[in-house]
Write a protein that holds these residues in place. Structure first.
Motif, PDB file in Angstrom:
ATOM      1  N   GLU A 269     -45.464  27.979  34.632  1.00 20.42           N
ATOM      2  CA  GLU A 269     -44.278  27.530  34.523  1.00 20.42           C
ATOM      3  C   GLU A 269     -43.089  28.699  34.464  1.00 20.42           C
ATOM      4  OE1 GLU A 269     -43.560  24.477  35.124  1.00 20.42           O
ATOM      5  OE2 GLU A 269     -45.473  23.682  34.979  1.00 20.42           O
ATOM      6  N   ASN A 270     -43.478  30.108  34.484  1.00 22.87           N
ATOM      7  CA  ASN A 270     -42.642  30.881  34.195  1.00 22.87           C
ATOM      8  C   ASN A 270     -41.578  30.845  33.120  1.00 22.87           C
ATOM      9  OD1 ASN A 270     -41.780  33.523  34.930  1.00 22.87           O
ATOM     10  ND2 ASN A 270     -39.967  32.745  36.095  1.00 22.87           N
ATOM     11  N   ILE A 271     -42.379  30.546  32.066  1.00 23.08           N
ATOM     12  CA  ILE A 271     -41.655  30.385  30.586  1.00 23.08           C
ATOM     13  C   ILE A 271     -42.442  31.301  29.545  1.00 23.08           C
ATOM     14  CG2 ILE A 271     -40.942  27.962  31.305  1.00 23.08           C
ATOM     15  CD1 ILE A 271     -43.273  26.946  29.475  1.00 23.08           C
ATOM     16  N   THR A 272     -41.782  31.354  28.451  1.00 23.40           N
ATOM     17  CA  THR A 272     -42.399  32.219  27.239  1.00 23.40           C
ATOM     18  C   THR A 272     -42.560  31.060  26.181  1.00 23.40           C
ATOM     19  OG1 THR A 272     -40.820  34.161  27.771  1.00 23.40           O
ATOM     20  CG2 THR A 272     -41.799  33.887  25.263  1.00 23.40           C
ATOM     21  N   ILE A 273     -44.031  30.895  25.834  1.00 22.17           N
ATOM     22  CA  ILE A 273     -44.394  30.167  24.683  1.00 22.17           C
ATOM     23  C   ILE A 273     -44.801  30.990  23.664  1.00 22.17           C
ATOM     24  CG2 ILE A 273     -45.988  28.298  24.145  1.00 22.17           C
ATOM     25  CD1 ILE A 273     -46.263  27.563  27.012  1.00 22.17           C
ATOM     26  N   ARG A 274     -44.319  30.577  22.640  1.00 26.06           N
ATOM     27  CA  ARG A 274     -44.529  31.309  21.422  1.00 26.06           C
ATOM     28  C   ARG A 274     -45.803  30.551  20.444  1.00 26.06           C
ATOM     29  NH1 ARG A 274     -40.341  31.199  16.130  1.00 26.06           N
ATOM     30  NH2 ARG A 274     -42.149  31.635  14.331  1.00 26.06           N
ATOM     31  N   THR A 275     -46.697  31.450  20.160  1.00 23.74           N
ATOM     32  CA  THR A 275     -47.974  30.964  19.620  1.00 23.74           C
ATOM     33  C   THR A 275     -48.587  31.768  18.488  1.00 23.74           C
ATOM     34  OG1 THR A 275     -49.400  32.039  20.811  1.00 23.74           O
ATOM     35  CG2 THR A 275     -48.878  30.088  21.906  1.00 23.74           C
ATOM     36  N   LYS A 276     -49.145  31.619  17.650  1.00 25.22           N
ATOM     37  CA  LYS A 276     -49.701  32.329  16.443  1.00 25.22           C
ATOM     38  C   LYS A 276     -50.450  33.416  17.038  1.00 25.22           C
ATOM     39  CE  LYS A 276     -54.351  30.274  15.551  1.00 25.22           C
ATOM     40  NZ  LYS A 276     -55.323  29.901  14.732  1.00 25.22           N
ATOM     41  N   ASP A 278     -49.050  35.613  19.434  1.00 25.88           N
ATOM     42  CA  ASP A 278     -48.284  36.760  19.449  1.00 25.88           C
ATOM     43  C   ASP A 278     -47.217  36.799  18.345  1.00 25.88           C
ATOM     44  OD1 ASP A 278     -46.179  34.858  20.324  1.00 25.88           O
ATOM     45  OD2 ASP A 278     -47.340  34.618  22.098  1.00 25.88           O
ATOM     46  N   SER A 279     -46.811  35.794  17.675  1.00 24.88           N
ATOM     47  CA  SER A 279     -45.951  35.936  16.448  1.00 24.88           C
ATOM     48  C   SER A 279     -46.481  34.942  15.520  1.00 24.88           C
ATOM     49  CB  SER A 279     -44.694  35.216  17.226  1.00 24.88           C
ATOM     50  OG  SER A 279     -43.680  35.374  16.318  1.00 24.88           O
ATOM     51  N   LYS A 280     -45.803  33.875  15.048  1.00 22.88           N
ATOM     52  CA  LYS A 280     -46.274  33.090  14.120  1.00 22.88           C
ATOM     53  C   LYS A 280     -46.073  31.346  14.747  1.00 22.88           C
ATOM     54  CE  LYS A 280     -45.402  35.660   9.888  1.00 22.88           C
ATOM     55  NZ  LYS A 280     -44.586  35.537   8.637  1.00 22.88           N
ATOM     56  N   GLU A 281     -46.887  30.673  14.372  1.00 19.75           N
ATOM     57  CA  GLU A 281     -46.737  29.325  14.838  1.00 19.75           C
ATOM     58  C   GLU A 281     -45.339  28.814  14.278  1.00 19.75           C
ATOM     59  OE1 GLU A 281     -50.914  27.203  15.111  1.00 19.75           O
ATOM     60  OE2 GLU A 281     -50.380  27.567  13.062  1.00 19.75           O
ATOM     61  N   ARG A 287     -41.021  18.570   7.200  1.00 17.37           N
ATOM     62  CA  ARG A 287     -42.202  18.859   6.740  1.00 17.37           C
ATOM     63  C   ARG A 287     -42.787  20.244   7.172  1.00 17.37           C
ATOM     64  NH1 ARG A 287     -45.287  13.572   8.812  1.00 17.37           N
ATOM     65  NH2 ARG A 287     -46.895  14.840   7.773  1.00 17.37           N
ATOM     66  N   ARG A 288     -42.068  20.848   7.802  1.00 24.15           N
ATOM     67  CA  ARG A 288     -42.533  22.131   8.216  1.00 24.15           C
ATOM     68  C   ARG A 288     -43.750  22.412   9.330  1.00 24.15           C
ATOM     69  NH1 ARG A 288     -38.629  25.109   9.224  1.00 24.15           N
ATOM     70  NH2 ARG A 288     -39.830  26.850   8.846  1.00 24.15           N
ATOM     71  N   ILE A 289     -44.025  20.969  10.084  1.00 26.36           N
ATOM     72  CA  ILE A 289     -45.348  20.810  10.748  1.00 26.36           C
ATOM     73  C   ILE A 289     -45.352  22.023  11.917  1.00 26.36           C
ATOM     74  CG2 ILE A 289     -46.436  19.308  12.313  1.00 26.36           C
ATOM     75  CD1 ILE A 289     -44.874  16.983  11.243  1.00 26.36           C
ATOM     76  N   ARG A 290     -46.373  22.645  11.869  1.00 19.40           N
ATOM     77  CA  ARG A 290     -46.961  23.491  12.871  1.00 19.40           C
ATOM     78  C   ARG A 290     -47.275  23.121  14.210  1.00 19.40           C
ATOM     79  NH1 ARG A 290     -50.154  28.233   9.202  1.00 19.40           N
ATOM     80  NH2 ARG A 290     -48.443  28.303   7.660  1.00 19.40           N
ATOM     81  N   VAL A 291     -46.900  23.660  15.312  1.00 25.19           N
ATOM     82  CA  VAL A 291     -47.207  23.356  16.530  1.00 25.19           C
ATOM     83  C   VAL A 291     -47.931  24.453  17.101  1.00 25.19           C
ATOM     84  CG1 VAL A 291     -45.147  21.682  16.833  1.00 25.19           C
ATOM     85  CG2 VAL A 291     -45.070  24.108  17.744  1.00 25.19           C
ATOM     86  N   ASP A 292     -48.801  24.022  18.245  1.00 25.19           N
ATOM     87  CA  ASP A 292     -49.562  25.171  18.991  1.00 25.19           C
ATOM     88  C   ASP A 292     -48.880  26.124  19.743  1.00 25.19           C
ATOM     89  OD1 ASP A 292     -52.078  24.143  17.839  1.00 25.19           O
ATOM     90  OD2 ASP A 292     -52.373  23.015  19.655  1.00 25.19           O
ATOM     91  N   THR A 300     -39.249  22.779  23.738  1.00 22.08           N
ATOM     92  CA  THR A 300     -40.332  21.856  24.237  1.00 22.08           C
ATOM     93  C   THR A 300     -41.583  22.491  23.291  1.00 22.08           C
ATOM     94  OG1 THR A 300     -39.517  21.760  26.356  1.00 22.08           O
ATOM     95  CG2 THR A 300     -41.907  21.254  26.111  1.00 22.08           C
ATOM     96  N   VAL A 301     -42.259  21.526  23.163  1.00 21.87           N
ATOM     97  CA  VAL A 301     -43.480  21.719  22.185  1.00 21.87           C
ATOM     98  C   VAL A 301     -44.705  21.435  22.808  1.00 21.87           C
ATOM     99  CG1 VAL A 301     -44.947  20.889  20.256  1.00 21.87           C
ATOM    100  CG2 VAL A 301     -42.483  21.274  19.818  1.00 21.87           C
ATOM    101  N   TYR A 302     -45.638  22.469  22.696  1.00 24.32           N
ATOM    102  CA  TYR A 302     -47.019  22.179  23.607  1.00 24.32           C
ATOM    103  C   TYR A 302     -48.081  22.099  22.558  1.00 24.32           C
ATOM    104  CZ  TYR A 302     -44.405  23.698  27.896  1.00 24.32           C
ATOM    105  OH  TYR A 302     -43.786  23.744  28.802  1.00 24.32           O
ATOM    106  N   GLN A 303     -48.724  21.124  22.615  1.00 25.14           N
ATOM    107  CA  GLN A 303     -49.919  20.838  21.749  1.00 25.14           C
ATOM    108  C   GLN A 303     -51.353  20.841  22.391  1.00 25.14           C
ATOM    109  OE1 GLN A 303     -48.834  21.689  18.537  1.00 25.14           O
ATOM    110  NE2 GLN A 303     -49.927  20.022  17.681  1.00 25.14           N
ATOM    111  N   PHE A 304     -52.460  21.438  22.225  1.00 26.38           N
ATOM    112  CA  PHE A 304     -53.629  21.725  22.687  1.00 26.38           C
ATOM    113  C   PHE A 304     -54.556  20.449  22.051  1.00 26.38           C
ATOM    114  CE2 PHE A 304     -57.929  23.351  23.701  1.00 26.38           C
ATOM    115  CZ  PHE A 304     -57.910  23.160  24.828  1.00 26.38           C
TER     116      PHE A 304
END
Length: 312
Positions: A269-276, A278-281, A287-292, A300-304
């Motif tokens: 998709e030529n986008i940047t997705i932040r994950t744990k 390369d950074s922090k979730e 409720r400070r719910i963590r996402v993948d 946009t949120v991405y969950q695996f």
């Protein structure tokens, strides 16, 4: 040597037994030699930045007291001999000094010393300003962003690195791996001599230097270009230890499939997705719910959900 520092000194950079920089709340003292190539002389530094005004000359060893500064004539050329460098002033440079003495109406050696000190300062500032201007074209402030060329290089790397590229650092748990890598980085004197060398005869750093005990010859043409063009290790390491029968130890064995999928989506998709990885979730909501994965630009949120540990 004992160095006593005032409490106002809040940052001190050391390299072996030398000060690289001293920082206080008001000033930062830097060493210009950390920003130029090893072996560069002051004259070469000025020439590199096309500074026309050059360094002057002074009879260091001749001036042994303040009374010498009151002498009303230029000392003979022999007085400019330097036992430290085992060199003497050329006749051409001495004639130049005689002309400087006449043109500036110098009355004594004190006037020559003032002229010499100014010649040490003005050309240096001009060269330094040109050097700083060069780094500004790269988006760097040479005197603020680092205390040496390697520091500037690292800053430039992070400034120009694409957003979807990251460095995987070694965890605290694996700090012994970092120390092991440091111990493997070894080196010795790397000096280009003349063509003929002989063990026990070729000297390091001149005739008074130590004779070399071994010789290794390499054709260094494009050696660095070849090295940096090779495949290099990336991402988190997989450790294999002798005491564990070389079984693979993964940094995060439960998230490998998740990471591969998120990186595939980001590339597609030529986008940047932040994950744990390369950074922090990203944590969302009260409720400070963590996402993948989190794409901040598109909100946009991405969950695996595709492995045993993440559900069907």
């Amino acid at each position: 040597m004992t160095v006593i520092l005032d409490k106002s000194v809040n940052v001190l950079f050391l390299k072996k037994n030398e000060f690289m920089a001293i920082s206080t709340p008001m000033l930062k003292f830097l060493d210009i030699t950390n920003f130029i190539a090893p072996g560069f002389s002051y004259a070469k530094y000025l020439a590199a930045y096309e500074v026309e005004e050059q360094k002057g000359f002074i009879p260091y060893e001749y001036i042994t007291s303040l009374e010498k500064l009151e002498e009303t004539s230029l000392p003979p050329r022999e007085a400019f001999y330097s036992s430290l460098r085992n060199s003497e002033l050329s006749q051409q440079n001495y004639d130049y000094l005689c002309q400087v003495w006449r043109d500036n109406g110098m009355r004594n050696l004190r006037d020559l010393l003032v002229w010499y000190n100014n010649k040490d300062t003005r050309p240096f500032i001009e060269a330094l300003e040109k050097q700083c201007e060069f780094y500004k074209t790269l988006g760097l402030d040479m005197l603020k962003d680092a205390v040496s060329v390697p520091g500037l290089t690292l800053r430039y790397l992070f400034k120009t690195m694409p957003q979807n590229h990251f460095f995987s650092l070694i965890r605290e748990k694996d700090k012994d791996l970092h120390e092991e890598l440091r111990k493997q980085i070894v080196g010795g004197p790397s000096i280009i001599f003349h063509r003929y060398h002989e063990k026990g005869i070729t000297k390091l750093r001149g005739e008074n230097g130590k004779a070399v005990q071994s010789l290794v010859g390499y054709d260094a043409n494009s050696l660095y270009l070849w090295a940096i063009s090779q495949d290099m290790s990336t991402e988190h390491p997989v450790r294999r230890r002798r005491e564990k029968d070389f079984q693979p130890e993964l940094i995060d064995k439960y998230g490998r499939l998740s990471r591969e999928w998120l990186e595939w989506v980001a590339d597609k998709e030529n986008i940047t997705i932040r994950t744990k990885f390369d950074s922090k979730e990203k944590q969302l909501g009260n409720r400070r719910i963590r996402v993948d994965g989190w794409d901040a630009r598109n909100n946009t949120v991405y969950q695996f959900h595709g492995c045993f540990f993440h559900g069907p």
